[in-house]
Structure formats: structure tokens, C-alpha cells
Design an enzyme around this catalytic site. Structure first.
Site, short mmCIF file in Angstrom:
data_model
loop_
_atom_site.label_atom_id
_atom_site.label_comp_id
_atom_site.label_asym_id
_atom_site.label_seq_id
_atom_site.Cartn_x
_atom_site.Cartn_y
_atom_site.Cartn_z
N LYS A 82 9.20 1.57 -74.65
CA LYS A 82 8.73 3.13 -75.14
C LYS A 82 8.81 3.78 -73.98
O LYS A 82 10.04 3.46 -72.93
CB LYS A 82 6.67 2.86 -74.85
CG LYS A 82 6.83 1.83 -73.25
CD LYS A 82 5.40 2.09 -73.56
CE LYS A 82 5.62 0.78 -71.31
NZ LYS A 82 4.18 0.43 -71.40
N TYR A 120 13.43 27.50 -49.85
CA TYR A 120 12.08 28.04 -50.23
C TYR A 120 11.41 27.97 -49.07
O TYR A 120 11.04 27.31 -48.44
CB TYR A 120 11.67 27.50 -51.85
CG TYR A 120 12.58 27.90 -52.99
CD1 TYR A 120 12.44 29.59 -52.88
CD2 TYR A 120 13.34 27.80 -53.80
CE1 TYR A 120 12.72 30.28 -55.04
CE2 TYR A 120 12.45 27.77 -55.56
CZ TYR A 120 13.29 29.64 -55.01
OH TYR A 120 14.15 29.85 -56.77
C1 LIG Z 1 3.98 -1.42 -70.62
C2 LIG Z 1 3.08 -2.26 -71.53
C3 LIG Z 1 3.83 -3.82 -70.95
C4 LIG Z 1 5.21 -3.51 -70.27
O1 LIG Z 1 4.56 -3.88 -68.85
P1 LIG Z 1 5.77 -3.68 -67.90
O2 LIG Z 1 4.66 -3.94 -66.43
O3 LIG Z 1 6.20 -2.77 -67.85
O4 LIG Z 1 6.13 -4.74 -68.14
C5 LIG Z 1 3.43 -4.56 -71.62
N1 LIG Z 1 1.75 -5.00 -72.67
C6 LIG Z 1 1.51 -3.15 -72.75
C7 LIG Z 1 0.35 -2.96 -73.66
C8 LIG Z 1 2.52 -2.03 -72.03
O5 LIG Z 1 1.89 -0.80 -72.41
#
Ligand SMILES: *Cc1c(COP(=O)(O)O)cnc(C)c1O
Length: 831
Positions: free
Chosen positions: A500, A725
Site C-alpha cells: 500500500k 523565510y
Molecule cells: C499496513 C498494514 C500491515 C503492515 O504493518 P507493518 O507494521 O508495516 O508491518 C498489516 N496489516 C494491515 C491491516 C495493515 O494495514
């Protein structure tokens, strides 16, 4: 069925251990290796059908199914061994023993590949050299390298690495070096060695029979072990050591100038003639690692009888070695794989494998120059290249140079049956002026040329321009991290990887392609359009979408994406959609066990089950939940409770459904800290990108991303002036200020302003001065020697970690990673 008797006797040209790298079936022998996550024996049948006729299999991997397959291999020769890697090493050892050429072998923590490549550049005027391709220095890489030796060579240069105790002894037999170089020893502890000295003792076994050993005595532990243990076992070995600190061996010293270093070597210490002389050599590098590597090279040349003036002349040809295979985004939706350094047949094969592994674009293109100094007769060489090219089913093959052009007949006859477009150009300019270059779009191109053809002009023309800031993604590090977690969970448990948010900022399609190549089981994205982009870029793995919405159900179904169903509302909407079109779909049920984000709570289960039972078109593929605090010890009781609640709820659902969906609960921290939460599958996220929840995991993970920019301008500002700035950059002294090409719009958080953040220039930390601007930032470089406009600036890397940055501004590594904006170009590389 009869197995062939041992030892293995083969005429194959290629030793193959990865079925995906098959190029010449009739000329390959396949070594099936049963590893922790990968079993080569599962590909035997496929390889036989593709024409492979020689196989080495491991006795403990021969299940009834595999034996049944083997019985059908009428025409094959099959050898049964205990261990295929050892068998491959033995085959290579026998090959090695046919040739009695001198071999230089290199080990050590760092610099192996550079020293090898530099020596081969430096010695190429006197020797026909065979060397390890890239950094092939492992248990498998070494035999593959040795297998390349043929009659035309009169010197071998091979690098050797070990990661566990008891690996070196066999590799020594495979290589049988006569000259040894021990580059250095790092301080990082590896999990398999109890101490640095155990590691050194293992590495030094490579030099058991060498006649000459070259090393730097300033690595005190190496020096002590050589002087105490090694020389007792190998008393006749000539020791050539150098030191900048101690009064031992060859005294070395150096003076660093802006772009050069003058190295002084007192060669009298070991020379037989009494005349005293200190020789100085100029080298075109200034960093310590390069100086150390260059001294090892100088001493090797000196030992081989090069005069000091010849050494000096040869040193001038040294260039930084970039062994990386880089993949960049190009114009016209192309990808460019830039491999303009390595210019031999083995390097070409590796690069072609990397090209084949990229599924983002169907159309594959190779742009290749003459290959120089391969030691293979011209006709034979181009016949072999033509053969390699033909096997890859390229869309385009473009040859550039006189020699390759006059060998065009090999390419044309050998590809009569294929659909490859073949073109030749005498010079790079001719190609740059042609229509061909304009017609390349939607391709992945491998661009590979000897330095003198200036292929960087082609890359320059085709690459998407950056504004100086790039995020480099180390694909090998991703592979390492993936394998680390795979080792942890073992073979029984499946792996879903979270890609993601642009794969945590690392580039989703490229990362997903790599994960697909390594055979992970599932991918997950947050939104449907992320999944669609993966599908459009050649990803065919199952993909879970965590946040589907009715607006994109059509896309979801059209691209075979699998929705997370987290509420009765979304369940109802999705089932209505599916029913109305007479479809069916897999779904993933998310239940809430304490995170209180998305998911069905306990009270909703009866209604959920009722709905599912009346919708046989929906198949619950998995049930999952998310841990809220797997990385926080203080809440371990809470996490335990989540695990219990989850198992209970899953039990209830499965019973009602009448079938058992698989279960997953653990994120990266959960995998590491709660083995009982691994269940049927895990969901790896941040760990893949190099950040661990536990310190003991962190040392085994590699840094994936390096964010870099450049200095746009340097100014000298008086103490009473201000910078930036709001006049917030107040100076306490006359200050040298560099303006760098990164700002908060690139993801360089504004909270780094006013001295909070630091960046690295040549390893020196420099503080941010004043406010961070949208596209630029000012930093204090007063204390950095030799800095110029255009120099590289590191925002984060292995030394300046994202965890450290996150800490400075009170956030978490996840945010630092994912906030690198998409306008920052990603460059993907692999060694
Ligand atoms: C992002 C996510 C993960 C991964 O989590 P990490 O802490 O990056 O390993 C696992 N499960 C779900 C539902 C997530 O949204």
C-alpha cells in the site's frame, strides 16, 4: 529408473540452479536445491519439457510425486546426491583442476568486488583474465564463476564471501588461489558468528595454500590472527602487509587533495635490494575506502612485477566501479536498465536475466555495444551473444559498433524464426540520430555498452529527467529482508506483503514485481486503484484491497482484485453487485479485536453469518484482524488478548460457514514478537522496507532506501545576516551556506527547519539553517572540507536512518518513508 553413477560428469556449458534463468536447455545441467522457501525439485518436470536433459537431485527431496516425474524422463541423465550445492562445488572443483592458471582470490567484509574489478582493469594489459561476474561470491556464486574458466585465460580473479561457519573450506578447494587478498573486516556482528575473530578465522581458510597474502595490518585482529595462527599453518607464504599506523610491513601514508590522493608507499621494507625508496602514486579518489582498495591493487601489481612507473600509469585508468544494475523510469513509458559498466558475457547474461524478471512491460529491448577484451574469439563471441539474444524473445535488438555490425549475420540467421526487430549502427551518434530511438515506447530496455561507446548519452536522452533529488531503492536489500522474515516463519506459513501507499514510498509496481519473482503468496493494497495499477504493470499475484468502495467494484472485479469486507454495509453492497451480475468472488473478512479501526465486532457476527449464508457467491478466502500495539512491550497483555479473541471469533465463523478460511493477524512487529500470532499467513509491511520492531531483527535487515539531492548553490554569509523565510536562520558566526534541492513538497518535513534536521555531505553531518522551503533547504557547510556546487547530499541512508529522522521530529519511520513525494524519481538497483 537408474540414477547415473557419481561423480557427476557433464559437458554442459551452463550450471543452472534457478529454473527461471534457463536460456540454453540442451547445454544446461540443472542442480535442484531444496531450500527453506524454495524447492528446485518442483521445477524438474517443467525443465524437462523445455529440453533440459541433465539433472542433479537431492535424495531427501525425492517425494513419490517427484520420483514419478523422474521416471518419465526417458532421455535424461539424473544424478542423485546428498546436497546439490556441494555437488555443484565438486563439479566446479574438477573443472578448476583442468587448468593450472594463477588465481588471485579476495575476501573480507568490504571492497571485494571493487578490488576484483580494479585489478582486472589494471592487469588487462598483460593477462587474459577470467573473473567473478558482479559480486558472485557465495556458495553458489563461486562455483558458477569458476565454471567460466577456459583455455584462453591465463589469470583468474575471484571474490569469495562466507556468511556462516564451515563454508570456506570447500570454497577454497573450488578456487585454489595462489595469491590472497584480505581486504578488511567490519565491526557488524553477523548472527552466525560468535565473534569477529571467529569470522576472520573462517575467512582466512581461503588462503590455506596461497603463496602470497596481501592485507592491511591496521586491522589489528586480522594482523594478530595471521601472525599467530596463519603463518604456523602456512610458513612458506610471502606476507605483504601494509600499515599507516604501525611500524610493520610496508609503511603507507596519504595526502588528500580536492579530487586526488597522493599515496606514499615505502616499498623498501620488503624489497630485497637495499636501496631505500618511498614511492608516491596519484589516484583519482579521495575517500578512505577507495584509498585502501587502491593500495591493495598497487601491491598486487608490484608483486606481479609491474614497475612503479607502470603502476602509476595504470592507476590513471581507474574509475569508480558501479556494479549496480540500475532501473530508471524513462520517457514514453519506458523503463531503462542501465548497465554501462560491466562489459563481458557473464555480465550480459545476468543483465538479461534481470530484464526478463521485469514484467512491467511486455516489450523488451536490448541495446548492446561491441564487447571488448572478453578473450573469446570474435566469431564465437557473437555467435554466443546471438544465441543469448534469441532465447530472450526480445521485441528489439540494437547492436552498436563496428565489430558487432560486421557480425550481424549471426543475429539475423539465428533469429529467422523469431519476431525480434534487429538493427545495427556503426556508432552511438548514428543511433541517436535514427528514427529507431524515437519509436521506442512502453518497453523495458537494457542498455549495455563498453565505456568508449558513451552509452550514457543514450540513457540521458531516454531517461525521465529529475530535478536532482532521487530515492534509490536497493532491490537486493528488499530480497534480503523478505528472506529474513521468511526464514523466521518457516515454510508452512504463507506471506502476504503490504505494498500500500506506493509500497511504503518505495515504488509499488517495481517492488511488487520483485516480490512476484520471489514467489510471495499475496499482496495487499489500500485502494482499488493501487491494485489496478499493479495489474496493468504485469502483477498477477492475488491482491487484497483493504478499502474497497462501491464506486470501484467494477474495476475490482474486472482486475480480479479481492476486497476486504469489514462491515455489514460493505458486505451488502458488494453482494448486491455480485448478484446483480451473476458473478462470484473471494472476499477477506476483517474482524475487530481491539484496534477499533475497520472490522466486524463480536456483536455483529450473527448478522454477518446470516448474510454470508444467504450469499453462496461470496467465498470467504481468509479472515483477519490487525494488532494495535504489537511493537509495544507495555501492551503485550493486550496483544495476547487480541490473539485469543481472534482465534475465538474465527472458530465461531468457520463453524457457521462450514469451511475453514485461512487466518492472518501479524504485521511485521507481530511476526517478530508474537510467534503464536503467525497462524496461517502473516502480513509483512515495514520490515520489508528495512525497519524492525526489535533490535535483534534490525541488525539483520538492510536499508532499502537512500534519499539524495544535490547542492544548487554555495554562499558565504556574514554572522549578522539571516537566512531564509521569516529571517529565522540566525547565524552565530560567518557561515558557509549551501542551498540544496529538496523541500517540504518533496517530503523533507518542515519540522526539520531551524537546526532540528541534519543531512550528510561526504559523511559530514550538516544542520538545516532557517525554515525549510517548499522546494529548497539551506544547510550549514562551514565545517565540511572540499565541498562544491553539484555535490551529492544524503537525506537518509544506512548511516542517517529514517528511524533517527523520525525521532527528531516526533513521528514514526512509516511517515518518513511514505512522505517522499511522487515527484522524487525512484531508481531501482541490484548488485
Ligand atoms: C499496513 C498494514 C500491515 C503492515 O504493518 P507493518 O507494521 O508495516 O508491518 C498489516 N496489516 C494491515 C491491516 C495493515 O494495514
Amino acid at each position: 529408473m537408474e540414477f547415473q553413477s557419481l561423480p557427476i560428469n557433464t559437458n554442459a556449458q551452463y550450471l543452472l540452479n534457478d529454473s527461471r534463468q534457463l536460456s540454453s536447455p540442451q547445454r544446461s545441467i540443472f542442480f535442484a536445491i531444496k531450500g527453506l522457501h524454495h524447492d528446485g525439485h518442483l521445477f524438474l518436470d517443467d525443465l524437462y519439457r523445455k529440453g533440459v536433459r541433465e539433472f542433479v537431485v537431492e535424495s531427501n527431496a525425492l517425494s513419490p510425486t517427484i520420483l514419478r516425474d523422474l521416471k518419465r524422463f526417458q532421455e535424461a541423465k539424473i544424478w542423485k546426491v546428498e546436497n546439490s550445492i556441494s555437488a555443484m562445488q565438486e563439479v566446479a572443483q574438477k573443472h578448476r583442476e583442468h587448468f593450472n592458471l594463477p588465481i588471485i582470490s579476495i575476501t573480507g567484509s568490504n571492497g571485494k568486488t571493487i578490488v576484483k574489478e580494479w585489478l582486472s582493469q589494471l592487469l588487462s594489459n598483460r593477462f587474459k583474465i577470467v573473473k567473478s561476474p558482479k559480486s558472485y561470491n557465495s556458495q553458489i556464486g563461486v562455483p558458477l564463476s569458476i565454471w567460466q574458466i577456459n583455455e584462453s585465460h591465463n589469470l583468474g580473479i575471484f571474490e569469495v564471501g562466507v556468511s556462516k561457519p564451515n563454508e570456506m573450506e570447500n570454497l577454497e578447494k573450488v578456487v585454489q588461489p595462489s595469491i590472497g587478498i584480505f581486504t578488511n573486516i567490519g565491526t557488524a556482528h553477523s548472527e552466525f558468528f560468535s565473534s569477529n575473530s571467529q569470522k576472520i578465522k573462517e575467512k582466512i581458510k581461503l588462503f590455506k595454500h596461497v603463496k602470497t597474502l596481501i592485507y592491511c595490518a591496521d586491522y589489528v585482529e586480522i594482523d594478530e590472527i595471521i601472525k599467530s595462527d596463519f603463518i604456523i599453518d602456512n610458513p612458506n607464504c610471502t606476507i605483504i602487509n601494509w600499515s599507516r599506523m604501525a611500524n610493520t610491513g610496508i609503511r603507507a601514508d596519504w595526502e588528500v587533495d580536492v579530487e586526488n590522493t597522493k599515496v606514499f608507499l615505502d616499498l623498501t621494507a620488503v624489497t630485497s635490494n637495499a636501496e631505500k625508496f618511498t614511492t608516491s602514486f596519484d589516484i583519482p579518489f579521495t575517500d578512505e575506502a577507495s584509498i585502501e582498495n587502491a593500495i591493495h591493487c598497487m601491491l598486487t601489481l608490484w608483486h606481479l612485477g609491474y614497475s612503479t612507473s607502470e603502476i602509476q600509469a595504470r592507476l590513471q585508468i581507474l574509475r569508480p566501479v558501479s556494479m549496480r544494475l540500475e532501473m530508471k523510469q524513462g520517457i514514453n513509458s519506458n523503463y531503462l536498465i542501465d548497465d554501462t559498466y560491466n562489459n563481458d558475457l557473464a555480465g550480459l547474461t545476468i543483465a538479461l536475466n534481470f530484464l526478463s524478471q521485469q514484467k512491467q512491460r511486455q516489450r523488451k529491448v536490448l541495446i548492446l555495444s561491441d564487447l571488448l577484451e572478453t578473450g573469446i574469439p570474435e566469431k564465437e563471441l557473437y555467435k554466443q551473444i546471438a544465441h543469448l539474444v534469441k532465447e530472450r524473445h526480445l521485441e528489439y535488438f540494437i547492436g552498436i559498433g563496428d565489430v558487432i555490425s560486421r557480425n550481424k549475420n549471426h543475429f539475423i540467421t539465428s533469429s529467422a524464426k523469431t519476431t525480434t526487430n534487429i538493427q545495427f549502427f556503426k556508432t552511438t551518434d548514428e543511433f541517436l540520430d535514427s528514427q529507431t530511438i524515437k519509436s521506442l515506447h512502453n518497453c523495458t530496455m537494457l542498455i549495455k555498452g563498453a565505456r568508449k561507446y558513451g552509452f550514457e548519452q543514450i540513457v540521458n536522452r531516454l531517461v525521465q529527467k529529475t530535478h536532482g533529488t532521487i530515492l534509490e531503492i536497493n532491490l537486493d536489500a528488499i530480497t534480503n529482508n523478505l528472506n529474513y522474515y521468511r526464514d523466521k516463519i518457516g515454510q508452512q506459513i504463507k506471506m502476504m506483503v503490504m505494498v500500500k501507499a506506493f509500497a511504503y514510498g518505495s515504488g509499488s509496481t517495481e517492488v511488487a514485481n520483485l516480490l512476484q519473482f520471489h514467489g510471495v503468496d499475496y499482496l495487499a493494497v489500500a485502494y482499488t486503484d493501487e491494485g489496478v495499477a499493479l495489474r496493468q504493470n504485469g502483477v498477477y499475484l492475488p491482491i487484497m484491497v483493504m478499502n474497497p468502495s462501491p464506486n470501484d467494484f467494477e474495476q475490482l472485479v474486472a482486475y480480479s482484485l479481492e476486497p476486504e469486507i469489514y462491515s455489514l454495509r460493505i458486505l451488502q453492497e458488494f453482494s448486491d453487485y455480485i448478484d446483480s451480475r451473476n458473478l462470484s468472488s473471494k472476499i477477506h473478512l476483517k474482524i475487530d479485536t481491539g484496534m477499533h479501526r475497520l472490522g466486524f465486532e463480536k456483536e455483529a457476527l450473527p448478522a454477518l453469518l446470516l448474510c454470508l449464508k444467504s450469499n453462496p457467491n461470496l467465498w470467504v478466502s481468509t479472515i483477519f484482524s490487525h494488532l494495535a500495539a504489537a511493537d509495544e512491550e507495555a501492551y503485550d497483555d493486550f496483544t495476547q488478548k487480541q490473539v485469543c479473541t481472534f482465534t475465538e471469533m474465527v472458530g465461531e465463523i468457520s463453524e457457521a460457514l462450514g469451511y475453514i478460511p485461512s487466518r492472518h493477524l501479524a504485521n511485521s512487529a507481530g511476526i517478530a514478537r508474537f510467534p503464536e500470532a503467525r497462524l496461517d499467513m502473516v502480513r509483512l509491511g515495514i520490515g520489508l522496507y528495512g525497519v524492525a520492531a526489535k533490535a535483534e531483527d534490525q541488525v539483520n535487515l538492510q536499508t532499502v532506501g537512500t534519499l539524495k539531492t544535490v547542492i544548487s548553490q554555495i554562499k558565504h554569509i556574514k554572522a549578522d545576516e539571516t537566512v531564509g523565510y521569516g529571517r529565522k536562520g540566525e547565524l552565530k558566526r560567518d557561515t558557509k551556506i549551501a542551498t540544496i534541492a529538496i523541500g517540504y513538497a518533496d517530503g523533507f518535513n518542515r519540522r526539520y527547519g531551524r537546526g532540528v534536521g541534519e543531512v550528510l555531505i561526504n559523511g559530514h553531518k550538516c544542520k538545516v539553517v532557517g525554515n525549510v522551503c517548499m522546494d529548497m533547504t539551506m544547510i550549514d557547510i562551514t565545517d565540511v572540507p572540499y565541498v562544491q556546487e553539484g555535490d551529492e547530499v544524503v537525506i537518509f541512508n544506512k548511516e542517517l536512518t529514517i528511524s533517527e529522522l523520525a525521532h527528531k521530529i516526533g513521528t514514526i519511520p512509516y511517515e518518513v518513508l511514505t512522505s517522499v513525494s511522487e515527484r522524487v524519481k525512484r531508481v531501482f538497483y541490484q548488485l
